[in-house]
Design an enzyme around this catalytic site. Structure first.
Site, PDB file in Angstrom:
ATOM      1  N   SER A  70       0.808  -1.282  -0.093  1.00 45.51           N
ATOM      2  CA  SER A  70       0.014   0.124   0.102  1.00 45.51           C
ATOM      3  C   SER A  70       0.964   1.299  -0.060  1.00 45.51           C
ATOM      4  CB  SER A  70      -0.719  -0.014   1.289  1.00 45.51           C
ATOM      5  OG  SER A  70      -1.474   1.175   1.473  1.00 45.51           O
ATOM      6  N   TYR A 129      -1.711  -0.927  10.464  1.00 42.49           N
ATOM      7  CA  TYR A 129      -1.986  -1.108   9.245  1.00 42.49           C
ATOM      8  C   TYR A 129      -0.752  -0.747   8.332  1.00 42.49           C
ATOM      9  CZ  TYR A 129      -3.771  -1.134   4.379  1.00 42.49           C
ATOM     10  OH  TYR A 129      -4.155  -1.616   2.963  1.00 42.49           O
TER      11      TYR A 129
HETATM   12  N1  LIG Z   1      -8.595  -0.642  -1.267  1.00 39.75           N
HETATM   13  C1  LIG Z   1      -7.629   0.240  -1.076  1.00 39.75           C
HETATM   14  O1  LIG Z   1      -7.762   1.426  -0.838  1.00 39.75           O
HETATM   15  C2  LIG Z   1      -6.356  -0.649  -0.676  1.00 39.75           C
HETATM   16  C3  LIG Z   1      -5.182   0.486  -0.633  1.00 39.75           C
HETATM   17  C4  LIG Z   1      -4.185  -0.037  -0.552  1.00 39.75           C
HETATM   18  C5  LIG Z   1      -3.540  -1.486  -0.294  1.00 39.75           C
HETATM   19  N2  LIG Z   1      -5.134  -2.271  -0.286  1.00 39.75           N
HETATM   20  C6  LIG Z   1      -4.790  -3.736  -0.131  1.00 39.75           C
HETATM   21  O2  LIG Z   1      -5.422  -4.191  -1.201  1.00 39.75           O
HETATM   22  C7  LIG Z   1      -5.690  -5.792  -0.687  1.00 39.75           C
HETATM   23  C8  LIG Z   1      -7.112  -6.256  -1.268  1.00 39.75           C
HETATM   24  O3  LIG Z   1      -7.863  -5.409  -0.572  1.00 39.75           O
HETATM   25  P1  LIG Z   1      -9.136  -4.732  -1.275  1.00 39.75           P
HETATM   26  O4  LIG Z   1      -9.087  -3.215  -1.475  1.00 39.75           O
HETATM   27  O5  LIG Z   1      -9.486  -5.701  -2.456  1.00 39.75           O
HETATM   28  O6  LIG Z   1     -10.399  -5.025  -0.011  1.00 39.75           O
HETATM   29  P2  LIG Z   1     -11.573  -5.948  -0.070  1.00 39.75           P
HETATM   30  O7  LIG Z   1     -12.373  -5.801  -1.202  1.00 39.75           O
HETATM   31  O8  LIG Z   1     -12.030  -5.816   1.484  1.00 39.75           O
HETATM   32  O9  LIG Z   1     -10.809  -7.528  -0.275  1.00 39.75           O
HETATM   33  C9  LIG Z   1     -10.158  -8.311   0.729  1.00 39.75           C
HETATM   34  C10 LIG Z   1      -9.893  -9.519   0.386  1.00 39.75           C
HETATM   35  O10 LIG Z   1      -9.340 -10.123   1.544  1.00 39.75           O
HETATM   36  C11 LIG Z   1      -9.989 -11.525   1.885  1.00 39.75           C
HETATM   37  N3  LIG Z   1      -9.850 -11.590   3.239  1.00 39.75           N
HETATM   38  C12 LIG Z   1     -10.043 -10.757   4.439  1.00 39.75           C
HETATM   39  N4  LIG Z   1      -9.714 -11.510   5.420  1.00 39.75           N
HETATM   40  C13 LIG Z   1      -9.475 -12.741   5.241  1.00 39.75           C
HETATM   41  C14 LIG Z   1      -9.136 -13.891   5.795  1.00 39.75           C
HETATM   42  N5  LIG Z   1      -9.155 -13.800   7.325  1.00 39.75           N
HETATM   43  N6  LIG Z   1      -8.867 -15.265   5.195  1.00 39.75           N
HETATM   44  C15 LIG Z   1      -8.815 -15.112   3.830  1.00 39.75           C
HETATM   45  N7  LIG Z   1      -9.016 -14.128   3.280  1.00 39.75           N
HETATM   46  C16 LIG Z   1      -9.364 -12.715   3.809  1.00 39.75           C
HETATM   47  C17 LIG Z   1     -11.384 -11.160   1.605  1.00 39.75           C
HETATM   48  O11 LIG Z   1     -12.343 -12.399   1.522  1.00 39.75           O
HETATM   49  P3  LIG Z   1     -13.268 -12.909   2.476  1.00 39.75           P
HETATM   50  O12 LIG Z   1     -13.791 -11.810   3.266  1.00 39.75           O
HETATM   51  O13 LIG Z   1     -14.219 -13.928   1.582  1.00 39.75           O
HETATM   52  O14 LIG Z   1     -12.543 -13.703   3.291  1.00 39.75           O
HETATM   53  C18 LIG Z   1     -11.307 -10.457   0.371  1.00 39.75           C
HETATM   54  O15 LIG Z   1     -11.231 -11.237  -0.593  1.00 39.75           O
HETATM   55  C19 LIG Z   1      -5.410  -5.782   0.986  1.00 39.75           C
HETATM   56  O16 LIG Z   1      -3.990  -6.261   1.047  1.00 39.75           O
HETATM   57  C20 LIG Z   1      -5.303  -4.316   1.082  1.00 39.75           C
HETATM   58  O17 LIG Z   1      -4.594  -3.979   2.257  1.00 39.75           O
HETATM   59  C21 LIG Z   1      -6.183  -1.928  -0.635  1.00 39.75           C
END
Ligand SMILES: NC(=O)c1ccc[n+]([C@@H]2O[C@H](COP(=O)([O-])OP(=O)(O)OC[C@H]3O[C@@H](n4cnc5c(N)ncnc54)[C@H](OP(=O)(O)O)[C@@H]3O)[C@@H](O)[C@H]2O)c1
Length: 263
Positions: free
Chosen positions: A141, A154
């Site tokens: 991130s 985080y």
């Molecule tokens: N969105 C942003 O602004 C942003 C910015 C920088 C970095 N990121 C990073 O991008 C990555 C993806 O996030 P996203 O934005 O796509 O958010 P998201 O839509 O909330 O997706 C998160 C994913 O992680 C899975 N997950 C969460 N807890 C889990 C667990 N205990 N076991 C297995 N799977 C788990 C969730 O699936 P289930 O709930 O089905 O388990 C979901 O598929 C993350 O690492 C986040 O830190 C996001």
């Protein structure tokens, strides 16, 4: 029929960035192994991608915060030689300040954001190295560079992902195994709802779509880029940060304390 394009294992593929990675790699003709907790969502995505692209999509319903879940995914990595790419994407964040966050929640965040990618990378790397081929994509991130921006734990977890990727890349040079670290800025996914600050609270010009984010990250991957920051408009700013680190490195260890610390 064997798919010679290889299988991509994506964690956190049930929504957001991971689900887009699944779509894009399926469009490129790869088979998929999708990991998350939400079985219904995973099955829906698998059915849709198989119908649309004709690739094989398997799902692993696993909680990566639990030892059992990690072991299940490690076992698949150990037994499936078709896996060519590991996308460490599953993760969650928080907007709560230290004093407003429960330590149990922070520990759970470290488990998903740090321990899970660590364990799965350890499972995949020896296999990739023995085959002389493989790709690890770690989703960090922009808070890895600015850990003070959101919740401090985080930021710390994402700084770990960046630092770990740096050393992995160095250690794996010459093995045929490629490492990319992706640093998304604010991206319009459920991440923000889980973090307790829905993305609708952010200025819209800050928020990239998950589709644009992943498409840009894949351009970076195809170009062999190590660190990909799709939202950073001027790449020379990253180059300057890296140059400053490299310039300071040789001066960071010394027998003698610096003069400014003389009593
Ligand atoms: N969105 C942003 O602004 C942003 C910015 C920088 C970095 N990121 C990073 O991008 C990555 C993806 O996030 P996203 O934005 O796509 O958010 P998201 O839509 O909330 O997706 C998160 C994913 O992680 C899975 N997950 C969460 N807890 C889990 C667990 N205990 N076991 C297995 N799977 C788990 C969730 O699936 P289930 O709930 O089905 O388990 C979901 O598929 C993350 O690492 C986040 O830190 C996001």
């Amino acid at each position: 029929m064997t798919n010679t394009n290889g299988t991509i294992l994506i964690t956190g593929a049930s929504s957001g960035i991971g689900a887009i990675y699944a779509d894009r790699f399926a469009a490129r003709g790869h088979d998929l192994l999708l990991v998350a907790r939400n079985a219904g969502r995973l099955t829906g995505i698998a059915t849709q991608l198989t119908e649309r692209y004709g690739v094989s999509v398997r799902t692993i319903v696993a909680d990566l915060g639990a030892e059992e879940g990690l072991k299940a995914v490690e076992a698949v990595i150990a037994s499936d030689d078709t896996i060519t790419h590991l996308v460490n994407n599953a993760g969650f964040g928080s907007a709560a300040p230290l004093a407003g966050a429960k330590v149990e929640d922070m520990q759970a965040m470290v488990a998903i954001n740090v321990t899970a990618p660590l364990r799965l990378t350890y499972a995949a790397v020896p296999r990739f190295v023995s085959r002389g081929k493989g790709t690890i994509i770690n989703i960090s991130s922009i808070v890895a560079i600015g850990p003070e921006v959101l919740n401090g734990v985080y930021g710390g977890t994402k700084s770990f992902v960046l630092a770990f990727s740096h050393s992995l890349r160095k250690e794996l040079q010459g093995t045929g195994v490629n490492v990319q670290v992706v640093l998304p800025g604010a991206t319009g996914t459920e991440f923000w709802d889980v973090a307790g600050l829905p993305a609708s609270n952010l200025p819209s010009e800050w928020v990239m779509s998950a589709a644009d984010l992943v498409d840009a990250a894949l351009v970076g991957l195809d170009r062999g880029e190590f660190a990909t920051i799709p939202s950073l408009q001027d790449a020379s700013e990253w180059d300057a940060w890296e140059a400053a680190r490299a310039a300071m490195l040789p001066h960071l260890s010394s027998r003698k304390p610096a003069d400014r610390y003389s009593a």
